[in-house]
Design an enzyme around this catalytic site. Structure first.
Site, PDB file in Angstrom:
ATOM      1  N   SER A  94       0.819  -1.221   0.000  1.00  0.00           N
ATOM      2  CA  SER A  94       0.000   0.000   0.000  1.00  0.00           C
ATOM      3  C   SER A  94       0.848   1.264   0.000  1.00  0.00           C
ATOM      4  O   SER A  94       0.329   2.358  -0.231  1.00  0.00           O
ATOM      5  CB  SER A  94      -0.916   0.005   1.228  1.00  0.00           C
ATOM      6  OG  SER A  94      -0.131   0.000   2.411  1.00  0.00           O
ATOM      7  N   LYS A  97      15.406  -7.974  11.704  1.00  0.00           N
ATOM      8  CA  LYS A  97      16.039  -8.124  10.386  1.00  0.00           C
ATOM      9  C   LYS A  97      17.233  -9.103  10.458  1.00  0.00           C
ATOM     10  O   LYS A  97      17.491  -9.828   9.495  1.00  0.00           O
ATOM     11  CB  LYS A  97      16.462  -6.755   9.831  1.00  0.00           C
ATOM     12  CG  LYS A  97      15.279  -5.817   9.548  1.00  0.00           C
ATOM     13  CD  LYS A  97      14.306  -6.385   8.521  1.00  0.00           C
ATOM     14  CE  LYS A  97      13.215  -5.391   8.138  1.00  0.00           C
ATOM     15  NZ  LYS A  97      12.263  -5.921   7.149  1.00  0.00           N
ATOM     16  N   SER A 117      15.033  -7.284   3.704  1.00  0.00           N
ATOM     17  CA  SER A 117      15.719  -7.125   4.978  1.00  0.00           C
ATOM     18  C   SER A 117      16.068  -5.651   5.158  1.00  0.00           C
ATOM     19  O   SER A 117      15.244  -4.762   4.855  1.00  0.00           O
ATOM     20  CB  SER A 117      16.954  -8.033   4.972  1.00  0.00           C
ATOM     21  OG  SER A 117      17.707  -7.856   6.133  1.00  0.00           O
ATOM     22  N   TYR A 139      14.132  -3.672  15.928  1.00  0.00           N
ATOM     23  CA  TYR A 139      14.053  -3.629  14.464  1.00  0.00           C
ATOM     24  C   TYR A 139      15.249  -4.398  13.905  1.00  0.00           C
ATOM     25  O   TYR A 139      15.100  -5.272  13.051  1.00  0.00           O
ATOM     26  CB  TYR A 139      14.048  -2.180  13.961  1.00  0.00           C
ATOM     27  CG  TYR A 139      13.966  -2.092  12.455  1.00  0.00           C
ATOM     28  CD1 TYR A 139      12.776  -2.428  11.798  1.00  0.00           C
ATOM     29  CD2 TYR A 139      15.067  -1.720  11.687  1.00  0.00           C
ATOM     30  CE1 TYR A 139      12.694  -2.371  10.409  1.00  0.00           C
ATOM     31  CE2 TYR A 139      14.990  -1.665  10.310  1.00  0.00           C
ATOM     32  CZ  TYR A 139      13.806  -1.987   9.673  1.00  0.00           C
ATOM     33  OH  TYR A 139      13.731  -1.945   8.299  1.00  0.00           O
TER      34      TYR A 139
HETATM   35  N1  LIG Z   1      12.300   2.791   4.469  1.00  0.00           N
HETATM   36  C1  LIG Z   1      13.504   2.340   4.767  1.00  0.00           C
HETATM   37  O1  LIG Z   1      14.448   3.129   4.995  1.00  0.00           O
HETATM   38  C2  LIG Z   1      13.762   0.852   4.801  1.00  0.00           C
HETATM   39  C3  LIG Z   1      15.099   0.425   4.854  1.00  0.00           C
HETATM   40  C4  LIG Z   1      15.368  -0.933   4.901  1.00  0.00           C
HETATM   41  C5  LIG Z   1      14.331  -1.840   4.881  1.00  0.00           C
HETATM   42  N2  LIG Z   1      13.037  -1.407   4.839  1.00  0.00           N
HETATM   43  C6  LIG Z   1      11.984  -2.436   4.853  1.00  0.00           C
HETATM   44  O2  LIG Z   1      11.151  -2.285   3.728  1.00  0.00           O
HETATM   45  C7  LIG Z   1       9.875  -2.845   4.006  1.00  0.00           C
HETATM   46  C8  LIG Z   1       8.801  -1.886   3.544  1.00  0.00           C
HETATM   47  O3  LIG Z   1       8.857  -0.713   4.318  1.00  0.00           O
HETATM   48  P1  LIG Z   1       8.642   0.758   3.719  1.00  0.00           P
HETATM   49  O4  LIG Z   1       9.859   1.512   4.019  1.00  0.00           O
HETATM   50  O5  LIG Z   1       8.152   0.713   2.331  1.00  0.00           O
HETATM   51  O6  LIG Z   1       7.529   1.283   4.748  1.00  0.00           O
HETATM   52  P2  LIG Z   1       6.008   1.775   4.573  1.00  0.00           P
HETATM   53  O7  LIG Z   1       5.901   2.793   3.510  1.00  0.00           O
HETATM   54  O8  LIG Z   1       5.570   2.129   5.958  1.00  0.00           O
HETATM   55  O9  LIG Z   1       5.249   0.446   4.090  1.00  0.00           O
HETATM   56  C9  LIG Z   1       5.070  -0.649   4.947  1.00  0.00           C
HETATM   57  C10 LIG Z   1       4.090  -1.621   4.317  1.00  0.00           C
HETATM   58  O10 LIG Z   1       3.964  -2.746   5.194  1.00  0.00           O
HETATM   59  C11 LIG Z   1       2.594  -2.997   5.424  1.00  0.00           C
HETATM   60  N3  LIG Z   1       2.370  -3.574   6.752  1.00  0.00           N
HETATM   61  C12 LIG Z   1       2.771  -3.118   7.947  1.00  0.00           C
HETATM   62  N4  LIG Z   1       2.374  -3.942   8.914  1.00  0.00           N
HETATM   63  C13 LIG Z   1       1.705  -4.953   8.319  1.00  0.00           C
HETATM   64  C14 LIG Z   1       1.054  -6.133   8.767  1.00  0.00           C
HETATM   65  N5  LIG Z   1       0.958  -6.471  10.066  1.00  0.00           N
HETATM   66  N6  LIG Z   1       0.475  -6.963   7.844  1.00  0.00           N
HETATM   67  C15 LIG Z   1       0.524  -6.660   6.555  1.00  0.00           C
HETATM   68  N7  LIG Z   1       1.119  -5.558   6.046  1.00  0.00           N
HETATM   69  C16 LIG Z   1       1.698  -4.725   6.933  1.00  0.00           C
HETATM   70  C17 LIG Z   1       1.881  -1.671   5.230  1.00  0.00           C
HETATM   71  O11 LIG Z   1       0.565  -1.956   4.751  1.00  0.00           O
HETATM   72  P3  LIG Z   1      -0.810  -1.575   5.454  1.00  0.00           P
HETATM   73  O12 LIG Z   1      -0.511  -0.588   6.553  1.00  0.00           O
HETATM   74  O13 LIG Z   1      -1.636  -1.010   4.345  1.00  0.00           O
HETATM   75  O14 LIG Z   1      -1.322  -2.883   5.943  1.00  0.00           O
HETATM   76  C18 LIG Z   1       2.702  -1.017   4.136  1.00  0.00           C
HETATM   77  O15 LIG Z   1       2.218  -1.358   2.860  1.00  0.00           O
HETATM   78  C19 LIG Z   1       9.861  -3.150   5.510  1.00  0.00           C
HETATM   79  O16 LIG Z   1      10.078  -4.529   5.712  1.00  0.00           O
HETATM   80  C20 LIG Z   1      11.040  -2.345   6.038  1.00  0.00           C
HETATM   81  O17 LIG Z   1      11.588  -2.903   7.200  1.00  0.00           O
HETATM   82  C21 LIG Z   1      12.732  -0.083   4.790  1.00  0.00           C
END
Ligand SMILES: NC(=O)c1ccc[n+]([C@@H]2O[C@H](COP(=O)([O-])OP(=O)(O)OC[C@H]3O[C@@H](n4cnc5c(N)ncnc54)[C@H](OP(=O)(O)O)[C@@H]3O)[C@@H](O)[C@H]2O)c1
Length: 276
Positions: free
Chosen positions: A16, A151, A133, A147
């Site tokens: 989303s 990971k 990750s 967190y």
């Molecule tokens: N942003 C960064 O700097 C970064 C860096 C390294 C890794 N990551 C990883 O990338 C991934 C995506 O994160 P993002 O940065 O794109 O964050 P984001 O924009 O907050 O998106 C997170 C997504 O996860 C979903 N979500 C959260 N809890 C959930 C649950 N219990 N069941 C199903 N869906 C759930 C949310 O969907 P709904 O709320 O619509 O359900 C949303 O679509 C994560 O695993 C994060 O740890 C992010």
């Protein structure tokens, strides 16, 4: 599985916003058959991919979404385990309940999805699992203990899984993003005890401000989506692929090469933490 040609049926969790949304958009443009998930999906048929309801912390919800894709398409070629959230707080300030919720989403959520898709992948002797990750899964970051723990756990789980499923023609791979500009920053949960009265309050606020500034200046989600596409297309994917700013990816090399305490000292000074 021939990953270089033809449309793949792809399931992306947490589509989303952020990285997941960038993945479903890119993979749709590349003519794959794409399903994204959200806990509260909006109808997006018009944009070329379908959104399904899935809460990765709920067994039945995960099973329902996977069964829907299998019933409609007959197969799932690729799963991108991306759904996740971030918890911040000193380890001492993190309650067991808060830690549990972090691990339930970021680790056990992946387990639930893998268990739902693997039987059909094994049967077809083909499939690809791409686990999102983080560089926080290679380096323990201050005030992001759980967190990072989630990971690190995902890293170990994926290394194990890879070896188990290879015989069935299935590849499991990690993608490790550095800082990415997404809603993760605004959605971050703070441990309840990190506020007034915490012994760590001053350093927590200082470090979190640095972390959040770096995230807001991070690479766009599309960079991660392109890396995911590469992993889908490469014939025999490696264990892990990093993506992000060069300086952040260089931290992985520095951690491997430098004495552990030297590397830790550099990390602490980056976050303004003093050595005693
Ligand atoms: N942003 C960064 O700097 C970064 C860096 C390294 C890794 N990551 C990883 O990338 C991934 C995506 O994160 P993002 O940065 O794109 O964050 P984001 O924009 O907050 O998106 C997170 C997504 O996860 C979903 N979500 C959260 N809890 C959930 C649950 N219990 N069941 C199903 N869906 C759930 C949310 O969907 P709904 O709320 O619509 O359900 C949303 O679509 C994560 O695993 C994060 O740890 C992010």
């Amino acid at each position: 599985m021939d990953t270089s040609q033809g449309s793949k049926v792809v399931l992306v969790t947490g589509a989303s916003s952020g990285i997941g949304e960038a993945c479903v958009e890119l993979l749709t443009v590349r003519k794959h058959i794409v399903y994204g998930t959200s806990r509260q999906p909006s109808v997006r048929e018009s944009v070329g991919y379908r959104m399904l309801e899935m809460d990765v912390t709920q067994d039945a919800s995960v099973r329902r979404a996977v069964e829907t894709v299998l019933a409609r398409e007959g197969r799932i070629d690729v799963v991108v385990n991306n759904a996740g959230h971030a918890l911040a707080g000193a380890v001492e300030d993190t309650s067991v309940e808060e830690a549990w919720r972090q691990l339930d989403t970021n680790v056990l959520g992946v387990l639930r999805v893998c268990q739902a898709v693997l039987p059909s992948m094994r049967e077809r002797r083909s499939g690809r699992i791409i686990n999102i990750s983080s560089l926080g899964g290679a380096v323990g970051l201050p005030f992001q203990g759980f967190y990072s723990a989630s990971k690190f756990a995902l890293e170990g789980l994926t290394e194990s899984l890879r070896q188990e499923v290879e015989a069935f023609g299935i590849h499991a791979t990690l993608v490790q993003p550095g800082d990415v500009r997404t809603r993760l920053t605004d959605n971050r949960v703070r441990a309840a005890a990190s506020g007034e009265g915490s012994a760590y309050r001053e350093s927590f606020e200082k470090v979190l401000a640095i972390i959040e500034k770096e995230e807001r200046e991070g690479v766009p989600s599309e960079d991660v989506a392109r890396r995911v596409l590469e992993v889908m297309e490469v014939e025999a994917p490696d264990v892990r692929y990093s993506v992000g700013k060069l300086a952040q990816r260089a931290a992985l090399v520095a951690k491997a090469l430098l004495p552990a305490k030297t590397f830790e000292g550099i990390l602490m000074s980056m976050y303004g933490l003093k050595r005693r």
